[in-house]
Write a protein that holds these residues in place. Sequence first.
Motif, short mmCIF file in Angstrom:
data_model
loop_
_atom_site.label_atom_id
_atom_site.label_comp_id
_atom_site.label_asym_id
_atom_site.label_seq_id
_atom_site.Cartn_x
_atom_site.Cartn_y
_atom_site.Cartn_z
N UNK A 151 0.83 -1.20 0.00
CA UNK A 151 0.00 0.00 0.00
C UNK A 151 0.87 1.26 0.00
N UNK A 152 1.92 1.24 0.82
CA UNK A 152 2.82 2.40 0.88
C UNK A 152 3.48 2.65 -0.47
N UNK A 153 3.94 1.60 -1.09
CA UNK A 153 4.60 1.72 -2.40
C UNK A 153 3.66 2.34 -3.42
N UNK A 154 2.47 1.81 -3.49
CA UNK A 154 1.55 2.26 -4.54
C UNK A 154 1.09 3.70 -4.26
N UNK A 155 0.80 3.97 -3.00
CA UNK A 155 0.40 5.34 -2.68
C UNK A 155 1.50 6.34 -3.01
N UNK A 156 2.73 6.00 -2.65
CA UNK A 156 3.81 6.94 -2.91
C UNK A 156 4.03 7.11 -4.41
N UNK A 157 3.89 6.01 -5.15
CA UNK A 157 4.02 6.10 -6.61
C UNK A 157 2.94 7.00 -7.19
N UNK A 158 1.74 6.86 -6.67
CA UNK A 158 0.63 7.68 -7.17
C UNK A 158 0.83 9.15 -6.81
N UNK A 159 1.30 9.36 -5.60
CA UNK A 159 1.54 10.75 -5.19
C UNK A 159 2.62 11.42 -6.05
N UNK A 160 3.63 10.63 -6.41
CA UNK A 160 4.68 11.22 -7.26
C UNK A 160 4.08 11.79 -8.55
N UNK A 161 3.01 11.17 -9.00
CA UNK A 161 2.36 11.66 -10.21
C UNK A 161 1.39 12.79 -9.90
N UNK A 162 0.49 12.55 -8.96
CA UNK A 162 -0.65 13.46 -8.80
C UNK A 162 -0.38 14.65 -7.89
N UNK A 163 0.74 14.61 -7.19
CA UNK A 163 1.04 15.74 -6.31
C UNK A 163 1.06 17.04 -7.12
N UNK A 164 1.56 16.94 -8.32
CA UNK A 164 1.75 18.15 -9.13
C UNK A 164 0.51 18.51 -9.92
N UNK A 165 -0.23 17.49 -10.28
CA UNK A 165 -1.26 17.75 -11.27
C UNK A 165 -2.16 16.52 -11.36
N UNK A 166 -3.45 16.70 -11.13
CA UNK A 166 -4.31 15.51 -11.13
C UNK A 166 -4.79 15.13 -12.54
N UNK A 167 -4.28 15.84 -13.54
CA UNK A 167 -4.72 15.55 -14.92
C UNK A 167 -3.69 14.70 -15.68
N UNK A 168 -2.76 14.08 -14.93
CA UNK A 168 -1.64 13.41 -15.59
C UNK A 168 -1.93 11.98 -15.99
N UNK A 169 -3.03 11.72 -16.70
CA UNK A 169 -3.38 10.31 -16.92
C UNK A 169 -2.36 9.54 -17.75
N UNK A 170 -1.68 10.19 -18.67
CA UNK A 170 -0.65 9.50 -19.46
C UNK A 170 0.50 9.05 -18.57
N UNK A 171 0.99 10.01 -17.81
CA UNK A 171 2.05 9.71 -16.85
C UNK A 171 1.60 8.61 -15.90
N UNK A 172 0.37 8.69 -15.45
CA UNK A 172 -0.14 7.74 -14.47
C UNK A 172 -0.12 6.34 -15.05
N UNK A 173 -0.49 6.21 -16.33
CA UNK A 173 -0.52 4.88 -16.95
C UNK A 173 0.89 4.24 -16.95
#
Lengths: 191, 191, 191, 191
Positions: A151-173
């Motif tokens: 859970x920690x790994x996935x949350x931190x990975x997600x935060x690395x993407x969405x912290x800056x911008x919640x519209x980053x769906x390409x990056x998120x993929x």
Amino acid sequence: MNKKEAIVRAAIQVFREQGIDKTKISDIVKAAGIAQGTFYLYFPSKLSLMPAIAEVMVEKTMTIVQETVQVNASFPVQLTQIVDAIFMVTRDYHEIQALIYSGLASTEHLKEWETVYAPFYNWVSERLQEAKADGIIRQSINVDPTAKLVIGLVESAAEQIYLYDSEQEDQARIQKSEVNIFLKHALGIRE
Amino acid sequence: MNKKEAIVRAAIQVFREQGIDKTKISDIVKAAGIAQGTFYLYFPSKLSLMPAIAEVMVEKTMTIVQETVQVNASFPVQLTQIVDAIFMVTRDYHEIQALIYSGLASTEHLKEWETVYAPFYNWVSERLQEAKADGIIRQSINVDPTAKLVIGLVESAAEQIYLYDSEQEDQARIQKSEVNIFLKHALGIRE
Amino acid sequence: MNKKEAIVRAAIQVFREQGIDKTKISDIVKAAGIAQGTFYLYFPSKLSLMPAIAEVMVEKTMTIVQETVQVNASFPVQLTQIVDAIFMVTRDYHEIQALIYSGLASTEHLKEWETVYAPFYNWVSERLQEAKADGIIRQSINVDPTAKLVIGLVESAAEQIYLYDSEQEDQARIQKSEVNIFLKHALGIRE
Amino acid sequence: MNKKEAIVRAAIQVFREQGIDKTKISDIVKAAGIAQGTFYLYFPSKLSLMPAIAEVMVEKTMTIVQETVQVNASFPVQLTQIVDAIFMVTRDYHEIQALIYSGLASTEHLKEWETVYAPFYNWVSERLQEAKADGIIRQSINVDPTAKLVIGLVESAAEQIYLYDSEQEDQARIQKSEVNIFLKHALGIRE
DNA sequence: AATGAATGAGATTTCATTCAT
DNA sequence: AATGAATGAAATCTCATTCAT
């Protein structure tokens, strides 16, 4: 209408919009449509809202996870679904997660934090336990601590993407794909 | 003597001691040994300190990591040393990490955050690159995103321990061991 | 380059732009292109600027008046020219007049005010004296107090127009005409 | 008890005693007998008091004028009574007039000023209208603009005296006499 | 004479909390 | 239970003035 609930709802909304520090009690009561004094009938202070907010957030998380993860799917599929779900929650509520984190941390409500988050940890733990029993992941895994790591790994990975911008769906993929591969090896998944 | 630096130093110290919320600007200037007005010569507000603090923190992290990780050690040994180092920094500065996180998040300094953290990401990335070149880890690894996952994983694991109590060395030892095993598989380390 | 003059010039400019209250010494020195400390070599305080500013303003007024009023013109013509000139000065500098007024008033520089304004009063007084000697205005006039009344009347009439908006040339024309008729009767002009 | 009114009352009093610049908000609230924070419930700043103060001042002026001017007196007598009244108000409140003037000028409340002063202009205008109808003053007079000129003239004449010292009753008597003669001719009074 | 960083007293302003209604 | 005006302690912030260079 339940005022306590209205306060928590309003607080989540206002905190998301302007951050915990800049939010005054008067903002919360305005958003909740109640009088200033009424707040104190339900909560003694701004920070004492935190556990209640955390609870709501964990409920939301659990709801999204359970809507996303198919009960009958194989564990590898379920795992990617868990990753999807956590990314989703993080995208939509990362401000709240941060503020729960720092809000709880800055008070003496810390002990409640573990309790509140426990259902999610347990749920993942159970999935790991099943997978282990089915011989799908490596047998050396300790399911409880590993659930927390996952859970920690996935949350931190997600935060690395969405912290800056919640519209980053390409990056998120891309990031999700990296996480899936990482996890596949970490858990020793046999397909 | 550099006043700006003195302010940042003092702020880190005072924030650690009493938390960001309870810290007044007057506490910071007292600790820095300067006049109240001097603070405003360098920073317009308490929150605007955050990027400067974050920078110092990343420097500290890099210093501890480079002191802990032996240049000539094998990659598997280096990896456990990286884990040790991150746990160490988290134990000693978890309040600061939390506040950087929420402090940056609640302001518009977000973009600076990536820049500030970049040196650490890069350094781990280089270690992974070397290990990959030496055939010690699986060849399918993308070093840049994986470096971020590794750091995120270890930090979150450390926070799970130290958030509540920085005296948890027994718990920490177990958690580190779990992380090491998790990472060994995730990275596909061949010994 | 004369720093004292530069300070006065800069102060007039900045006062006009943002008002006396909102103007800091730092704004003045910035506009004057000198260092903060240098200000205090020439003036002990912000308000001590006022007499110097007043002096400059009276000089400007006198210049405009003397450029506008023709020496050989008849008194009735000269009078309308004086009205024109005062309206002009008020249009361009009414903020400054207001601030000199309140600036001087709020200090102990009041006595200087009369001295500073004296040349203008005297000049108008002399014109009245001539007109009286020429039998053009009523003989019962006391020239000194009447000079002050005339100036006060015209200034206040001009301010009634320009206080709100310095682009009111249509309104100003009407008001000037009213003033001229008013004065013609007040002074008992025989044409 | 009306707090807003109490604040305005107290402000006028304190401003008169110590000037606008030297007056702190804390002085005003102390005089008003309310808490510091209460001030901000009604006014965002010291300057925002100005329109409210101006209104009260015009009311006071009207009161004094109406107490001084006898309804049945002839117009020439009424005119000297108006002069007396304006001199009285200026003597007692010239600090306030100065501050309203510069206070309004330095803000964006200018438009309110005309509205606030309108009742006084109108009242004088009506007196002129009557006198004109009665054939007591010259028929060429435009009552509205002339009312403003008269008020401006008398106020400026009074300020010339009382700006420096409110104890100048001898000077004031002479100045009033000059003003009366000036006005008699300006208005073409037939006795 | 000139500088401008530093000062710190003192002002403004905020806002959680109370309490009479 | 609910209200919201009032509170005032405690914070932030300003800026005229100083002084070592």
